[in-house]
Design a protein around this motif. Structure first.
Motif, short mmCIF file in Angstrom:
data_model
loop_
_atom_site.label_atom_id
_atom_site.label_comp_id
_atom_site.label_asym_id
_atom_site.label_seq_id
_atom_site.Cartn_x
_atom_site.Cartn_y
_atom_site.Cartn_z
N SER A 1 0.82 -1.20 0.00
CA SER A 1 0.00 0.00 0.00
C SER A 1 0.86 1.25 0.00
O SER A 1 0.47 2.29 -0.55
CB SER A 1 -0.94 0.01 1.21
OG SER A 1 -0.20 -0.04 2.41
N THR B 1 -2.12 10.52 -0.51
CA THR B 1 -2.89 9.31 -0.21
C THR B 1 -3.93 9.14 -1.30
O THR B 1 -4.79 10.02 -1.48
CB THR B 1 -3.57 9.42 1.17
OG1 THR B 1 -2.58 9.63 2.17
CG2 THR B 1 -4.35 8.16 1.48
N LYS C 1 -7.05 7.18 -2.81
CA LYS C 1 -8.14 6.26 -2.49
C LYS C 1 -8.96 6.04 -3.75
O LYS C 1 -9.66 6.94 -4.22
CB LYS C 1 -9.01 6.84 -1.37
CG LYS C 1 -8.24 6.98 -0.06
CD LYS C 1 -9.14 7.46 1.08
CE LYS C 1 -8.38 7.47 2.40
NZ LYS C 1 -9.24 7.88 3.54
N GLN D 1 -2.79 -3.49 -4.92
CA GLN D 1 -3.66 -3.78 -3.79
C GLN D 1 -4.93 -4.47 -4.30
O GLN D 1 -5.27 -4.38 -5.49
CB GLN D 1 -4.04 -2.49 -3.05
CG GLN D 1 -2.92 -1.89 -2.21
CD GLN D 1 -2.68 -2.67 -0.95
OE1 GLN D 1 -3.43 -2.59 0.02
NE2 GLN D 1 -1.62 -3.48 -0.95
N VAL E 1 -9.31 0.63 -2.63
CA VAL E 1 -7.90 0.41 -2.36
C VAL E 1 -7.29 1.75 -1.97
O VAL E 1 -7.71 2.81 -2.45
CB VAL E 1 -7.12 -0.18 -3.57
CG1 VAL E 1 -7.53 -1.61 -3.83
CG2 VAL E 1 -7.31 0.68 -4.81
N THR E 2 -6.29 1.71 -1.09
CA THR E 2 -5.64 2.93 -0.64
C THR E 2 -4.13 2.79 -0.80
O THR E 2 -3.54 1.80 -0.36
CB THR E 2 -5.97 3.23 0.84
OG1 THR E 2 -7.39 3.36 0.98
CG2 THR E 2 -5.30 4.51 1.30
N PHE E 3 -3.52 3.78 -1.43
CA PHE E 3 -2.07 3.79 -1.62
C PHE E 3 -1.49 5.05 -0.98
O PHE E 3 -2.07 6.13 -1.07
CB PHE E 3 -1.71 3.80 -3.11
CG PHE E 3 -2.05 2.53 -3.84
CD1 PHE E 3 -1.15 1.47 -3.89
CD2 PHE E 3 -3.26 2.40 -4.50
CE1 PHE E 3 -1.46 0.30 -4.58
CE2 PHE E 3 -3.58 1.24 -5.19
CZ PHE E 3 -2.68 0.19 -5.23
#
Length: 251
Positions: free
Chosen positions: A81, A93, A95, A147, A155-157
């Protein structure tokens, strides 16, 4: 690596990358390699949803875009992530929510999502040492990750705000697969522009904005009249930025 059946876009990308072995590549070649797919946007259903930060009364399928010229070479190797991998820049961030356009854009759980983008200087990992990107980053893998969506299709990176390079607006590449590894969509995410936006605040890092290509002139985003591909981006350079977008795709 997940095996994906060859498509016209794949062949175009392979031909381009093969040309890197021959010699330096001019800026027009880079731009051509990033050109928009000819696949038109699709609209299905009547469910109200948010796609690309813009409200619409329809469930709009995310446009198909090119993967090239810098796709992740072995994406299954970078399940993580936090994709920062030592690169410096303003925190971002991301999303990303994946919706199933075949089911009124309901959340798609279990989808595999790959993203990749350039660093603050406009360079990509896994490539370089050519006229197109003189700095050689072939042995590193920053700003690439994978992800799997949760029950909400999310999904969150954790990354850094992308820089820019000649011929392109600020962007993030996305490749979505189903749980079995079948390719469902290759697309790109654009950023809002104008006074007070994150793009303006970051101001191209040390490069500035001289020579920057805005969305309206970008060969991928220029025909996105309704802003489907433009994310919602909030925050500041002190505490970082947050990107949100829903990408609806048939599954």
């Amino acid at each position: 690596m997940i095996s994906v059946s060859p498509t016209l876009l794949d062949m175009e990308r392979k031909n381009f990358l093969r040309s890197l072995l021959i010699g330096a590549v001019s800026t027009p070649a880079v731009i051509n390699a990033c050109k928009k797919s000819s696949v038109a946007n699709e609209t299905v259903g009547t469910t109200s949803t948010v796609t690309g930060g813009s409200s619409t009364a329809n469930c709009v399928v995310a446009p198909t875009e090119t993967e090239g010229p810098f796709p992740t070479k072995v994406p299954a190797s970078y399940v993580r992530s936090d994709i920062t991998d030592g690169r410096t820049g303003h925190k971002l961030t991301a999303k990303i929510t994946i919706g199933n356009s075949s089911s009124n854009c309901s959340p798609m759980a279990g989808a595999i999502v790959d993203i990749w983008h350039c660093d603050a200087d406009g360079n990509y990992s896994e490539y370089g040492g050519t006229g197109m990107q003189p700095t050689n980053y072939q042995s590193v893998h920053f700003l690439r990750g994978r992800q799997t969506t949760d029950v909400n299709g999310l999904v969150t990176f954790t990354s850094i705000f992308p820089g820019w390079y000649s011929g392109r607006a600020t962007h993030i590449h996305v490749h979505v697969y189903n749980a079995a590894g079948k390719s469902l969509k290759v697309t790109q995410i654009a950023f809002p522009e104008g006074s007070g936006t994150a793009v303006a605040l970051v101001n191209g890092y040390s490069k500035g904005m001289s020579g920057y290509t805005y969305n309206k002139n970008d060969n991928v985003f220029s025909d996105d009249a309704t802003g489907i591909e433009i994310a919602t981006v909030t925050g500041n350079t002190s505490s970082g930025f947050e990107l949100k977008i829903q990408l609806s795709i048939p599954a």
